[in-house]
Design an enzyme around this catalytic site. Sequence first.
Site, PDB file in Angstrom:
ATOM      1  N   GLU A 126       0.828  -1.196   0.000  1.00 38.88           N
ATOM      2  CA  GLU A 126       0.000   0.000   0.000  1.00 38.88           C
ATOM      3  C   GLU A 126       0.869   1.256   0.000  1.00 38.88           C
ATOM      4  O   GLU A 126       1.972   1.272   0.537  1.00 38.88           O
ATOM      5  CB  GLU A 126      -0.927  -0.003   1.221  1.00 38.88           C
ATOM      6  CG  GLU A 126      -1.953  -1.121   1.159  1.00 38.88           C
ATOM      7  CD  GLU A 126      -2.917  -1.126   2.322  1.00 38.88           C
ATOM      8  OE1 GLU A 126      -4.074  -1.521   2.107  1.00 38.88           O
ATOM      9  OE2 GLU A 126      -2.527  -0.748   3.442  1.00 38.88           O
ATOM     10  N   CYS A 378      -1.428   6.459  10.152  1.00 41.76           N
ATOM     11  CA  CYS A 378      -0.181   5.912  10.686  1.00 41.76           C
ATOM     12  C   CYS A 378      -0.446   4.642  11.479  1.00 41.76           C
ATOM     13  O   CYS A 378      -1.292   4.608  12.364  1.00 41.76           O
ATOM     14  CB  CYS A 378       0.476   6.958  11.579  1.00 41.76           C
ATOM     15  SG  CYS A 378       2.034   6.422  12.300  1.00 41.76           S
TER      16      CYS A 378
END
Length: 403
Positions: A126, A378
């Site tokens: 990703e 994150c």
Amino acid sequence: MARTAGLREPAAPLEKTPLETYVPPAKPSLIGLSRAELAARLGDVGVPERQQKMRVQQLWHWIYFRGARSFDEMSSVSKDTRTALAERFTVDRPEVVAEQISNDGTRKWLLRLPSGDDLQKAHEVECVYIPETDRGTLCVSSQVGCTLNCAFCHTGTQRLVRNLTAGEIVGQVMVARDRLNDWADRETPHGNRLITNIVMMGMGEPLYNFDAVRDALLIVSDNEGIGISRRRITLSTSGVVPNIKRAGEEIGVMLAISLHAVRDELRDELVPLNRKYPIAELLQACRDYPGASNARRITFEYVMLKGVNDSLDDARLLVKLLKGIPAKINLIPFNPWPGSAYECSDWEQIEKFSEYVFNAGYSSPVRTPRGRDILAACGQLKSETEKLSARERQALRAMAMTD
């Protein structure tokens, strides 16, 4: 980033394509090769040595400055050379098989790569684009999966499959420019690029794939190609101490440390690599990092976990540990993922922690969570090669609704 009327809009989102539709490339790509390696490939197709330097410059311009998708586009290269190159090589990027767009404009791409084994099964990574008012940051992966098993990180629940090649790392930047129409011959507001910053904070530990990451970042920062300044590229590591100095000497980009704890016993749990390279050894490597200064501060990333590492005692010890290091501290509200064992610290506690660190003389911004609703924030990245269960998808929807 705001766009103005008349400018080319980013491409429309893609639908996920089935794994079985993937066809491995029949020819190697020139993406990710150094100038010397490109010259060797030109020699392989019969380009005389006296012409190779000029042809390399042409290829570099077309591939990395103009973003050419085929040799046919390279009009300044002789037709015979283009034909010879097309017979042996490609300029293909990783295959984009899905794109998700968050409510906040964050984009996440699922990229499919060859596995490198005889079965030719595809692997996936990703890559995330985060638009902001004054910049656009691309979060790039360095490995398929990760070997570190950090307790709070979604990627850590996926086993390490393999390292990415330099071409696959550079290819993520090129895919993002393709999808955002962000090449040099495209209009963007005020002549600025949409992708201004690169962070090696995606899947994997960059310093466990040092050579490929180094080669890729040298290409990305080359002024005659993609041209992103090394001061706008940040390499994040969980603390592979032997390669930190090498990164400063051989790459010269900004450094970020995934710290997350100020006591070895807790960091051993949160970041198991700490058992090999404890905090004192890691911080000494930071003090010795080539080029570190007040103008080139080291970023320390600190995820805020409720009742785990967010006390004012933790803040005091953090300030003490960082004494003498030109540093800033990024406080990261924990981004939940299905099955995670931690909770995000209360906002009031995050503010108290930040205020203490700031008053001690360190910049301590609190990172705004971006892309939570598409698992792009994150610590949330995980290849869709390992599918979410129905229960995990339900949990994800519930978490997104509460944000």
